[in-house]
Write a protein that holds these residues in place. Sequence first.
Motif, mmCIF file in Angstrom:
data_model
loop_
_atom_site.group_PDB
_atom_site.id
_atom_site.type_symbol
_atom_site.label_atom_id
_atom_site.label_comp_id
_atom_site.label_asym_id
_atom_site.label_seq_id
_atom_site.Cartn_x
_atom_site.Cartn_y
_atom_site.Cartn_z
ATOM 1 N N MET A 7 0.835 -1.204 0.000
ATOM 2 C CA MET A 7 0.000 0.000 0.000
ATOM 3 C C MET A 7 0.870 1.255 0.000
ATOM 4 O O MET A 7 0.521 2.264 -0.598
ATOM 5 N N MET A 8 2.028 1.180 0.642
ATOM 6 C CA MET A 8 2.939 2.322 0.678
ATOM 7 C C MET A 8 3.564 2.580 -0.695
ATOM 8 O O MET A 8 3.878 3.713 -1.035
ATOM 9 N N LEU A 9 3.742 1.527 -1.492
ATOM 10 C CA LEU A 9 4.376 1.653 -2.803
ATOM 11 C C LEU A 9 3.403 1.934 -3.943
ATOM 12 O O LEU A 9 3.821 2.219 -5.061
ATOM 13 N N ALA A 10 2.106 1.842 -3.691
ATOM 14 C CA ALA A 10 1.096 1.951 -4.743
ATOM 15 C C ALA A 10 1.177 3.259 -5.534
ATOM 16 O O ALA A 10 1.204 3.243 -6.768
ATOM 17 N N LYS A 11 1.226 4.373 -4.854
ATOM 18 C CA LYS A 11 1.231 5.669 -5.538
ATOM 19 C C LYS A 11 2.505 5.830 -6.373
ATOM 20 O O LYS A 11 2.448 6.224 -7.541
ATOM 21 N N SER A 13 4.524 3.522 -7.585
ATOM 22 C CA SER A 13 4.648 2.579 -8.699
ATOM 23 C C SER A 13 3.467 2.629 -9.663
ATOM 24 O O SER A 13 3.466 1.958 -10.693
ATOM 25 N N LYS A 14 2.437 3.405 -9.305
ATOM 26 C CA LYS A 14 1.232 3.535 -10.125
ATOM 27 C C LYS A 14 0.589 2.174 -10.414
ATOM 28 O O LYS A 14 0.132 1.898 -11.521
ATOM 29 N N LYS A 15 0.559 1.333 -9.378
ATOM 30 C CA LYS A 15 -0.071 0.015 -9.462
ATOM 31 C C LYS A 15 -0.987 -0.151 -8.261
ATOM 32 O O LYS A 15 -0.792 0.479 -7.232
ATOM 33 N N PRO A 17 -2.358 -1.716 -4.942
ATOM 34 C CA PRO A 17 -1.640 -2.350 -3.839
ATOM 35 C C PRO A 17 -1.699 -3.881 -3.875
ATOM 36 O O PRO A 17 -0.712 -4.561 -3.626
ATOM 37 N N ARG A 18 -2.851 -4.402 -4.234
ATOM 38 C CA ARG A 18 -2.986 -5.867 -4.267
ATOM 39 C C ARG A 18 -2.080 -6.466 -5.349
ATOM 40 O O ARG A 18 -1.490 -7.530 -5.150
ATOM 41 N N ALA A 19 -1.932 -5.790 -6.491
ATOM 42 C CA ALA A 19 -1.052 -6.274 -7.560
ATOM 43 C C ALA A 19 0.406 -6.259 -7.095
ATOM 44 O O ALA A 19 1.174 -7.186 -7.382
ATOM 45 N N ILE A 20 0.774 -5.228 -6.362
ATOM 46 C CA ILE A 20 2.133 -5.159 -5.818
ATOM 47 C C ILE A 20 2.341 -6.284 -4.813
ATOM 48 O O ILE A 20 3.378 -6.961 -4.820
ATOM 49 N N ALA A 21 1.351 -6.512 -3.964
ATOM 50 C CA ALA A 21 1.433 -7.595 -2.977
ATOM 51 C C ALA A 21 1.599 -8.946 -3.675
ATOM 52 O O ALA A 21 2.381 -9.792 -3.241
ATOM 53 N N GLU A 22 0.873 -9.137 -4.760
ATOM 54 C CA GLU A 22 1.002 -10.395 -5.515
ATOM 55 C C GLU A 22 2.399 -10.537 -6.119
ATOM 56 O O GLU A 22 2.963 -11.633 -6.135
ATOM 57 N N ASP A 23 2.977 -9.447 -6.599
ATOM 58 C CA ASP A 23 4.344 -9.480 -7.128
ATOM 59 C C ASP A 23 5.342 -9.870 -6.033
ATOM 60 O O ASP A 23 6.231 -10.699 -6.244
ATOM 61 N N ILE A 24 5.196 -9.259 -4.869
ATOM 62 C CA ILE A 24 6.088 -9.566 -3.746
ATOM 63 C C ILE A 24 5.908 -11.017 -3.321
ATOM 64 O O ILE A 24 6.883 -11.741 -3.094
ATOM 65 N N GLN A 25 4.662 -11.440 -3.239
ATOM 66 C CA GLN A 25 4.372 -12.822 -2.865
ATOM 67 C C GLN A 25 5.041 -13.795 -3.828
ATOM 68 O O GLN A 25 5.692 -14.751 -3.417
ATOM 69 N N GLY A 26 4.926 -13.531 -5.110
ATOM 70 C CA GLY A 26 5.532 -14.411 -6.108
ATOM 71 C C GLY A 26 7.049 -14.423 -6.028
ATOM 72 O O GLY A 26 7.680 -15.487 -6.150
ATOM 73 N N ALA A 27 7.639 -13.257 -5.790
ATOM 74 C CA ALA A 27 9.105 -13.162 -5.723
ATOM 75 C C ALA A 27 9.675 -13.844 -4.485
ATOM 76 O O ALA A 27 10.795 -14.340 -4.513
ATOM 77 N N MET A 28 8.898 -13.898 -3.416
ATOM 78 C CA MET A 28 9.417 -14.447 -2.162
ATOM 79 C C MET A 28 8.929 -15.853 -1.865
ATOM 80 O O MET A 28 9.353 -16.464 -0.891
ATOM 81 N N GLN A 29 8.052 -16.372 -2.690
ATOM 82 C CA GLN A 29 7.444 -17.682 -2.441
ATOM 83 C C GLN A 29 8.474 -18.809 -2.322
ATOM 84 O O GLN A 29 8.262 -19.755 -1.589
ATOM 85 N N SER A 30 9.591 -18.700 -3.029
ATOM 86 C CA SER A 30 10.578 -19.782 -3.017
ATOM 87 C C SER A 30 11.594 -19.666 -1.885
ATOM 88 O O SER A 30 12.477 -20.504 -1.764
ATOM 89 N N ASP A 31 11.473 -18.646 -1.038
ATOM 90 C CA ASP A 31 12.400 -18.479 0.083
ATOM 91 C C ASP A 31 12.149 -19.590 1.105
ATOM 92 O O ASP A 31 11.053 -19.719 1.642
ATOM 93 N N ALA A 32 13.166 -20.361 1.388
ATOM 94 C CA ALA A 32 13.033 -21.512 2.281
ATOM 95 C C ALA A 32 12.710 -21.114 3.719
ATOM 96 O O ALA A 32 12.201 -21.930 4.489
ATOM 97 N N LEU A 33 12.997 -19.888 4.096
ATOM 98 C CA LEU A 33 12.730 -19.446 5.464
ATOM 99 C C LEU A 33 11.289 -18.990 5.668
ATOM 100 O O LEU A 33 10.873 -18.727 6.790
#
Length: 131
Positions: A7-11, A13-15, A17-33
């Motif tokens: 939500m902080m990055l939405a303005k 990045s002009k995206k 907030p939920r789309a940004i959250a999905e991007d972050i989720q996808g990028a971090m999904q493979s982190d073993a921790l």
Amino acid sequence: MSVNVAMMLAKQSKKAPRAIAEDIQGAMQSDALIEKIDIAGPGFLNFTFAPTFWQATVGVVQEAGEAYGSSDMGKGTKVQVEYVSANPTGPLHIGHGRGTALGDSLTRILEKAGYDLSRPNITSTTPVVRC
């Protein structure tokens, strides 16, 4: 752990907030921790850490000992935290206990971060920080 970074990055990045959250989720999904990442509401990210994260953290804490959590963020910056000290000659109330616990905790955190603290005694029940 829950964060609102999407939500902080939405303005900026002009995206949405939920789309940004999905991007972050996808990028971090493979982190073993990280065991799982859920998206809630408009874009809150809720992280559940894997048991291996907590197991590794115990080792880090034990190895660091008393120095665990210390930093030089404050670098000797003078800070005055005013909080209540109970007057034994007057009536006490729950605010005295709350103010003392909160003020003492705050000063310990600031000291661990390298700040140069002073703690004058006052009668207020709400901690006040002056930098």
